[in-house]
Design a protein around this motif. Structure first.
Motif, PDB file in Angstrom:
ATOM      1  N   GLN A  23       1.157   4.109  -2.859  1.00 16.44           N
ATOM      2  CA  GLN A  23       0.973   5.531  -2.555  1.00 16.44           C
ATOM      3  C   GLN A  23       2.175   6.344  -3.049  1.00 16.44           C
ATOM      4  O   GLN A  23       2.025   7.426  -3.623  1.00 16.44           O
ATOM      5  CB  GLN A  23       0.769   5.723  -1.049  1.00 16.44           C
ATOM      6  N   GLN A  48       0.830  -1.202   0.000  1.00 17.17           N
ATOM      7  CA  GLN A  48       0.000   0.000   0.000  1.00 17.17           C
ATOM      8  C   GLN A  48       0.871   1.262   0.000  1.00 17.17           C
ATOM      9  O   GLN A  48       0.591   2.227  -0.710  1.00 17.17           O
ATOM     10  CB  GLN A  48      -0.936  -0.008   1.216  1.00 17.17           C
ATOM     11  N   GLN A  49       1.941   1.215   0.826  1.00 19.42           N
ATOM     12  CA  GLN A  49       2.845   2.366   0.866  1.00 19.42           C
ATOM     13  C   GLN A  49       3.524   2.564  -0.492  1.00 19.42           C
ATOM     14  O   GLN A  49       3.679   3.697  -0.966  1.00 19.42           O
ATOM     15  CB  GLN A  49       3.893   2.178   1.963  1.00 19.42           C
TER      16      GLN A  49
END
Length: 325
Positions: free
Chosen positions: A60, A56-57
């Motif tokens: 992003q 997810q990071q």
């Protein structure tokens, strides 16, 4: 008793039976394996959670980086568009300025052509009349002409002839400033040797040539330039006991014409390339102050720098040449 029963059971079944101690040990080991399995499952869950968080990071960060790059690309495209518009506007402005300069140059050329024609015809007509009437007057006076009158008539004819020379020089000086250049690459040594062979074959002053290099210039004009510079060096070196003229390359782009002649006074330094300016009296050296002005005019047309300086007991004419790029 329990041990005996276990042996009998093992005998009748044909299969070995574990003792209570062994069963306890097996149960302990099984418990440990189950604990390890649970720990591994917990660790695996944590790793999956961390991996999901990391993904997810990363997503992003990639999104933020993509947005940043898209913003920079958009800004650069906008900047390039602005620069392109500015360049096109400048090109249009330069084109208009070039056209204006061409019109002005053509107008100036027409004026110079008119002036040259005026000098060549209108100014010469009175000179021809003065020269002709001086001969008529001398013929009318005949052998009985007073010596003062003969001297005056001779002076009139001499000055008329000098005025003709000055007018020719002025016309040539104007022409050198506007004539088109036929720029070709030539050997500097070949050009200088040709100039010396054509104009200084019987020179009383030895001329040494040590030059090299290929440069782009108008052959006819540069031959005139070297002819004037060498003639100036020979003229002023001739009176000394051991005259000499050396032509050499001081650097790959700098040519020097050096003579050990009488030189010139510093009082003439600022005017030495001015047309009709003489650095010596009429009774010392011949000439009308034309040669150096012509040479400097030709050098300027080629974007060369001509300098004349007195160094010790030598006069050095140096030319800073543009390379053939």
């Amino acid at each position: 008793m329990l041990a005996v029963l276990l042996r009998l059971l093992s005998f009748f079944t044909g299969q070995p039976l574990a003792s209570p101690k062994q069963l306890a040990q097996l149960q302990s080991e099984l418990g440990m394996q189950q604990a390890k399995t649970a720990a591994l499952e917990e660790l695996n869950g944590k790793l999956r959670a961390e991996l999901k968080t990391q993904q997810q990071q990363n997503e992003q960060q990639q999104m933020a980086l993509r947005l940043t790059l898209e913003g920079r690309i958009s800004a650069r495209q906008q900047e390039m568009s602005t620069l392109r518009e500015a360049y096109e506007q400048l090109a249009r402005s330069v084109d208009l300025e070039t056209q204006r300069q061409i019109r002005e140059n053509n107008a100036l050329l027409n004026q110079l052509n008119w002036l040259s024609g005026t000098i060549a015809h209108d100014f010469r007509a009175p000179l021809r009349a003065i020269d002709a009437y001086s001969f008529f007057l001398a013929d009318d006076l005949g052998a009985n002409a007073p010596p003062e009158a003969e001297k005056s008539l001779e002076e009139i004819r001499r000055n008329g002839k000098r005025m003709g020379v000055l007018l020719d020089a002025l016309i040539e000086y104007l022409r050198l400033g506007v004539c088109p250049l036929n720029l070709q690459t030539h050997s500097l040594q070949n050009i200088l040797e040709q100039v010396v062979d054509e104009h200084f074959d019987f020179s009383p002053v030895p001329i040494e040539i040590q030059v090299s290099g290929q440069f782009k210039f108008d052959k006819a004009l540069v031959m005139r330039l070297f002819k004037e510079l060498i003639d100036n060096a020979v003229k002023f070196a001739k009176p000394v006991e051991q005259p000499r003229v050396q032509i050499r390359m001081a650097s790959p782009n700098t040519l020097e014409i050096i003579d050990n002649g009488v030189g010139f006074s510093q009082a003439h330094d600022a005017q030495k390339f001015r047309l009709f300016h003489r650095m010596h009296g009429n009774d010392e050296f011949e000439g009308e102050g034309i040669g150096l002005a012509m040479a400097e005019r030709i050098a300027t047309r080629h974007h060369w720098t001509l300098q004349l300086a007195r160094v010790g007991n030598q006069t050095v004419a140096s030319l800073e040449l543009e390379t053939d790029s």
